[in-house]
Design a protein around this motif. Structure first.
Motif, PDB file in Angstrom:
ATOM      1  N   UNK A  16     -12.448 -15.944 -44.587  1.00  0.00           N
ATOM      2  CA  UNK A  16     -12.054 -14.554 -44.874  1.00  0.00           C
ATOM      3  C   UNK A  16     -11.274 -13.964 -43.695  1.00  0.00           C
ATOM      4  N   UNK A  17     -10.555 -12.885 -43.939  1.00  0.00           N
ATOM      5  CA  UNK A  17      -9.805 -12.225 -42.873  1.00  0.00           C
ATOM      6  C   UNK A  17     -10.726 -11.924 -41.698  1.00  0.00           C
ATOM      7  N   UNK A  18     -10.226 -12.136 -40.489  1.00  0.00           N
ATOM      8  CA  UNK A  18     -10.977 -11.775 -39.301  1.00  0.00           C
ATOM      9  C   UNK A  18     -11.796 -12.899 -38.696  1.00  0.00           C
ATOM     10  N   UNK A  19     -11.788 -14.068 -39.297  1.00  0.00           N
ATOM     11  CA  UNK A  19     -12.588 -15.184 -38.769  1.00  0.00           C
ATOM     12  C   UNK A  19     -11.736 -16.158 -37.960  1.00  0.00           C
ATOM     13  N   UNK A  20     -10.616 -16.588 -38.551  1.00  0.00           N
ATOM     14  CA  UNK A  20      -9.834 -17.625 -37.862  1.00  0.00           C
ATOM     15  C   UNK A  20      -9.211 -17.105 -36.569  1.00  0.00           C
ATOM     16  N   UNK A  36      -5.350 -20.470 -43.755  1.00  0.00           N
ATOM     17  CA  UNK A  36      -5.100 -19.902 -45.083  1.00  0.00           C
ATOM     18  C   UNK A  36      -5.372 -18.398 -45.130  1.00  0.00           C
ATOM     19  N   UNK A  37      -5.923 -17.848 -44.076  1.00  0.00           N
ATOM     20  CA  UNK A  37      -6.211 -16.410 -44.081  1.00  0.00           C
ATOM     21  C   UNK A  37      -4.999 -15.637 -43.562  1.00  0.00           C
ATOM     22  N   UNK A  38      -5.119 -14.314 -43.512  1.00  0.00           N
ATOM     23  CA  UNK A  38      -3.991 -13.493 -43.096  1.00  0.00           C
ATOM     24  C   UNK A  38      -3.920 -13.244 -41.600  1.00  0.00           C
ATOM     25  N   UNK A  39      -4.818 -13.876 -40.837  1.00  0.00           N
ATOM     26  CA  UNK A  39      -4.947 -13.502 -39.427  1.00  0.00           C
ATOM     27  C   UNK A  39      -3.706 -13.741 -38.576  1.00  0.00           C
ATOM     28  N   UNK A  40      -2.903 -14.714 -38.941  1.00  0.00           N
ATOM     29  CA  UNK A  40      -1.740 -15.035 -38.095  1.00  0.00           C
ATOM     30  C   UNK A  40      -0.402 -14.896 -38.820  1.00  0.00           C
TER      31      UNK A  40
END
Lengths: 345, 345, 345, 345
Positions: free
Chosen positions: D76-80, D97-101
C-alpha cells in the motif's frame, strides 16, 4: 402506535425503516444505534435523504418506554439478550430479530452460538414468530422471537408435509443458498465484493446456528425430534434466499396432489404463494416483498420430494416478518404496510 | 499435431482456442462454424485480436482429414451424432464435448434429450472421458465422449466412496449450482443479464439430461444401478460450478478418515485437490483452471456425508478435460498446456 | 381513473404495473401486448402471482376508449407512432414512454432512429414530460412524450446552470453509465449475462438516439443550440443510471455556491435530492424509487464543473416519471403513488 | 533469476505470483508479508493449493539480497518509501507497484497522498515504468516506479495524440471506471459486496491521487503542464478498468486517420491493440491478460475526440506491467511469461 428500532444502523434496521415508513398505523419515533449514536441516519445512508430525518440515539430503556409502544431489536447475536428484558419489564412490545430468544434450551444456544445464552426463564416467554404457523400464539403476544432467514424459508416449505406426517423425518436435507446481505454490514474480508463476486461458497457445514432452530420447530410441528442435514452457501447476490429441501415421502403422492395440499394449507396465508406444476420460484421473484414462494417436485423414481422455497432474506426473513408479527399481535390485517410488489427485473 | 474445432464459435469452442494456443504440442489448424463460416474469429470475439487470425470454415470431413489429426466437437446436443462419425471413419481422433455419445443406451438419450440418438453401434465405441477414473481406457483411444460439467464435478466427488462401497447408493442427492456460461451463448430470455443477475433459479427438476449420465457412471463404478436425486440451480455468475453431494455412510467414518482416503485416491491426479479438514472449496478458487477441488464433512448426528466439489465448468467441465483427454490419449504429461493458475480475485 | 398499458410485457410495462397497483387513484384495467396476447401476465412474470390477475389483450383503440381513461405506451421505438394517434383521437390521455414523439423535427428522428418518424403534425402536440422543468405545460395536457432515461438524468443535472447561463454551452460532455434493463427484454447476445457480467462496454459513440433529445431540450432551456458530446456505457447491473456531466463555468463559482443554487432551484421538486458538499450519489441510493439524486464538484484548477446525476432508469427514467406526469396532468399531488423508499442494500 | 514479492498477501501480490510462476526465467523465491508472516500462502489463498508451497516471511533486506535478484513491492502507499531503499542499496533490482516513487516532486505526493513522501533524492532515480512509452529508459534500469492503473490506461490512450500535438491540452477530461479489486483487499464497508453490487459510485472527485501522475507524464510527453479533469467511478465488477478520455482536436482529423496513426504508433507494442473503426473495446476483452485495448471516435460536430482505453487493472495496471518492465530491463522478449489469452466469457 410509536415504534423504536434498536440496531437501526444495520441492514435489517434500515429495512425496518423502509417498511415502517410505509405502515399506516406506525410512527417511527426512535432509531437506536450504540456505535453511531448522535449521527443523522441519512448521513450514513444517503438513500434516506428526504425520506426520514432522525438522529441516532443510544439505548435507554426508560426513554424507549416513554416515547414508544413497540421496540424492534435488529441487533447482532448476543445483544438483545441483555437489552430486551429491560424493555419487556417496562411494558413495551418487543420483537427480536436476532437469535437470542429463539431456542428454548439455553444449552443449545451455547452449543451453536458459542456465546452466553439469555436468561433461561425468559426463553419460554418468547413466542416464535413464524407467522403462518404460529398465528394463534402471536395474537396479543408482547414478546416475539422473529425466526431466522433460513428457518423461515425451510419451515414454510416443510410445514404442510410435517403436520400431515407425509415424510420420513430422518430423511430431511436442506441445501440453503443466500445472498450476502444475510451476513450483515460487517466489514470482513469474506464479504468483500472481490471475494464474493463470481463465486459460490459453502460455509459452516454442520455448524450453522440456524440448525437447532429448524430442528426445534420441526419437532414442535411433527412431535418428533430428529437431526437434519443443513448446508449453507453464499451466492453472489445481495438479497434473496433459497432453500432446496429434500425428503423421502412415506406414501406415493404425486406432485399434483401435494401442490393441492400446499394450496389448501396456505389458503389463508397471503404471503405464501404456491407455484403451478412444473415451475419453481426464483429468488428475484420475491425481491423487496414479504412473499415466500414455494414449488414442488416429486421424483417417482426415488419417491423423494424436492421443495424449492424462496424469500427475500431481509424482508420475509427479517424485517417484513417482524412487521407481519406486529400486525398479528395488534389484530390488524396481516398485510398492513407490507403490500409491496416484488421489484422486477 | 494439428487440431480442428467444430463449433468454434460457442463458449466451449473459444475456451478450446485459449487452451490449445497454450499447448506446446498442438497447432490450431481449423475453426469450424456452420452459422458464422467465412467470418474472422476476432471480429466475433475481439478478445482474440492479435492472438489468433483465422477465418471460420464450414464443416467438411475431407478437409478436416487432410489438414488435422484431432477434432474437438464443441457443438450443441444433436450435432456431433451426425458429423463425428464422418471424421471417425477418416481416421481422425475425435473428442466430443456434447452429450451425443455419453449414454450407452440409445433409449436413455431419447428419454432425456428428447431427440434422435446417435447410431447405437457407435455408442459403445466412445470412451467416457472422465480422465481421473478412466485413464487406462483413454490411453490410445480414438473416440472420446467428454463428460458433462455436472457429471464431472459429481463423479469426481463421489468416486472415492463409490469404489470402496462406503455409502448407501440409494441415498445419493446432488444439489448442483452453475454459472450461466454452462448454457452457452444462446440468446434466450432466461440467459439475459436482467433475468439472471441478483437471482438464484432452480431448473429442470427431475428432468436434467445429465441425470442418466451420472447414474450410468455410478453404476459402472459401483456395480449397481440406482436412481439419484439431482437438482440444478442457476446462480448469478458466468463461470463456476459446485455440486453439493449428500450420501449416507454405511460405516462410522470421520471426516478426517475420509479426507485421507480421498487424498490417497487422487494422489496421482494432479488436477484434483482435496481441502483440509474444516474447509471447503469455492468456485472462484478454480476459475480459469482445470482443477476440481473437493471438501468433505461428515455429520456424526445423521451419519451423512456432505461432499463439496467445484470446477470451472468451461475448463474442467468442458474444454480443459477435453485437452486432458488428448494428453492421455497421446501419452503426454496429463498437465501439458493446462498448468493455469486460477485467476484470483 | 382507469388505465391501460400498451407493451405491458416489457420491463417498463411491468414497472408501470408495480407503480399503478400502488396508486390510490388508478385502476389498472387493460394490459396490452401484441406478442403475448391471450396469456396471463403472471405466467410470464411469476413475481406478479397473487398481485394481479389479468389476461394480456391485443391492441384495440375502441376497446381502450371504452374501458380506460389514460393509456401508457411502453413500446419499443416505432410502435406508438402508429398506435397512439388512434387513442388520442378517441379522447384518451396518452403518455408515450418511447422516443417516437420526443423530437420536434421529424428529420432528426429519421437521422438518429433510422426509422420512419411519426406524423409531423403531431410532433408539436406532444408535451415533453420532463416533470421538474415543464410542470406548467404538463398540467392539463392530454399527450405526453415521456423523456428518455439518459436525457432525464442529464437534463435534471444541467437545468440549474442552463437557466442561469452559468456554463459554456459548447463545453458540455456527458458520460453516461447504465444498467442493462435500459435496453429492455430483447433476447440478444449483447444482453446475455455471460457477456455483460464483469464487463464495462462503451456503445453507440456519437450515435446514441438520445443525443438530439438532450440537445433539443438544452436549446429550449438556454435559448441556444449547440452540439454535445455524449458517450454511453453499459455496466454490469440491472437497474440504475448515472450521468457524469462536464461543463466549463463562465464564472468562478464555488461548489458550495452552486449547491445552494441547486437546492433553491429544486426546492419544490420532491423527487430531486441534492447531496451535501464533498459527497456524490450512487445509483443504488435511488433503486426502486422515483428520485433523481445530484452531486456537484467544481475543480478550481480547470474551472470545470462536474455533475453526478443518478436515477433508477426504470422508475424516474421511464415508468415513474410517466406516473408523475399523470399526477401533474390531473392536479394530484406529484408524489401520489410514488413514495417508494429506495431499496437498500 | 530469483524474485521476491513484498506484499505478497494483497491482490497485486498474488497476481504477481500467478504471472511469475508462468515466467520461464524466474524462480519465485521469497514471499514477504508483514501482517501474515509465518503463514502458508495457500492457507490464505486456497486457489494456490498445489500450485505453490511457500511460507510468508517478514521483510529482511539482507535476506532478500542473499536470496533474490529482483524485488517487487506490491505494498500500500507509504510502505515502499521506507523499505525499497534498503533493497536498492543492496544492489537488488526494485520494481515498486505503489505510488511512492512515481511523482518527481515530493510536495505533490504530500498534497495528493496526504502522507510523508519518500526521500526526494531518490524520486528522480526511479524510472517511470510506462513500458510502451519509456522503453529506452527502462532498459537496464534497476529501479522502476510502476504506473498506477488509471494512468496506464489514460496515458496509453493519449500518448499518440500528445506526442504529435494533435489536441488542445486544456481540454482533456478523463472519466474512469474501475472494478473493485483496484482498491485492494481492505475490509472496509465501501468494498462490501452488498454496497458495491448493483451500484455505480463516483468517488474522490477532484482529489484522486492518480491526477498528478497523469499530469506529470502528459507534461513530459507534450512538453507543457496543464491541469486535467479526472473523475473516477467504482463499477460492480472485480477486475477491469476503462478510461473514457475526451479531448478537442486541433485539426479536423477523421477517426480513420487517427486509427491509422495509433496503429503505427503502437506497431512495435504487442500489448496494445487498436480496434477497427466503429468498434470499441470492453473490459472483459482483456480480462486476465496484459493487453491495453483502445478504440476511437471523432465527433465531427464538436471536433472532439473520444478515446476508450481498457486494461485489466491487476495485470496491465499492476502486476503484468511490472513483469513487462522486468522483461525490458533484462532485455528479454517483452512478452515473456505474459502471453495470456484473455478469459472469455
Amino acid at each position: 402506535m410509536k415504534a423504536g428500532i434498536v440496531g437501526a444502523n444495520g441492514y435489517s434496521g434500515i429495512e425496518l425503516i423502509r417498511l415502517l415508513l410505509n405502515h399506516p398505523q406506525i410512527k417511527l419515533e426512535m432509531l437506536i444505534s450504540h456505535s453511531t449514536n448522535g449521527e443523522n441516519i441519512q448521513d450514513i445512508y444517503p438513500h434516506l435523504t428526504g425520506v426520514i430525518e432522525k438522529t441516532l440515539e443510544d439505548f435507554d430503556a426508560d426513554e424507549l418506554a416513554d416515547r414508544t409502544d413497540v421496540v424492534f431489536f435488529a441487533t447482532p447475536a448476543g445483544v438483545s439478550k441483555d437489552l430486551l428484558p429491560e424493555c419487556l419489564k417496562r411494558g413495551l412490545i418487543c420483537i427480536d430479530l436476532s437469535g437470542d430468544f429463539r431456542l428454548n434450551e439455553a444449552q443449545e444456544y451455547t452449543d451453536w452460538y458459542h456465546n452466553q445464552p439469555a436468561d433461561p426463564t425468559l426463553l419460554n416467554d418468547a413466542i416464535y414468530g413464524l407467522a403462518e404457523i404460529n398465528r394463534k400464539q402471536i395474537e396479543g403476544a408482547r414478546f416475539i422471537a422473529n425466526p431466522g432467514c433460513y428457518p423461515t424459508a425451510t419451515l414454510l416449505g416443510l410445514a404442510p408435509v410435517l403436520t400431515h406426517d407425509f415424510i420420513d423425518l430422518n430423511s430431511i436435507i436442506i441445501d440453503g443458498k443466500s445472498g450476502v446481505s444475510g451476513s450483515g454490514k460487517k466489514a470482513i474480508t469474506g464479504n468483500l465484493f472481490s471475494e464474493v463476486n463470481e463465486n459460490v461458497k459453502a460455509y459452516k457445514l454442520g455448524q450453522h446456528q440456524h440448525t437447532p432452530e429448524i430442528e426445534q420447530t420441526i419437532a414442535q410441528i411433527s412431535g418428533e425430534k430428529h437431526p437434519i442435514t443443513f448446508t449453507t452457501h453464499l451466492v453472489p447476490m445481495t438479497r434473496g434466499l433459497m432453500c432446496t429441501i429434500y425428503a423421502t415421502l412415506d406414501q406415493g403422492f404425486s406432485t399434483r396432489e401435494l401442490l393441492d395440499h400446499y394450496e389448501k394449507f396456505y389458503e389463508k396465508s397471503p404471503f405464501v404463494r404456491i407455484r403451478p406444476l412444473g415451475t419453481w420460484p426464483s429468488t428475484k421473484e420475491v425481491l423487496g416483498s414479504n412473499f415466500c414462494d414455494i414449488g414442488l417436485n416429486v421424483d417417482g423414481r426415488t419417491r423423494r420430494l424436492t421443495i424449492i422455497s424462496v424469500i427475500d432474506n431481509v424482508v420475509k426473513g427479517a424485517a417484513g416478518q417482524a412487521v407481519q408479527n406486529l400486525n398479528i399481535i395488534k389484530g390488524w390485517d396481516e398485510q398492513t404496510g407490507l403490500s409491496f410488489t416484488p421489484i422486477y427485473p
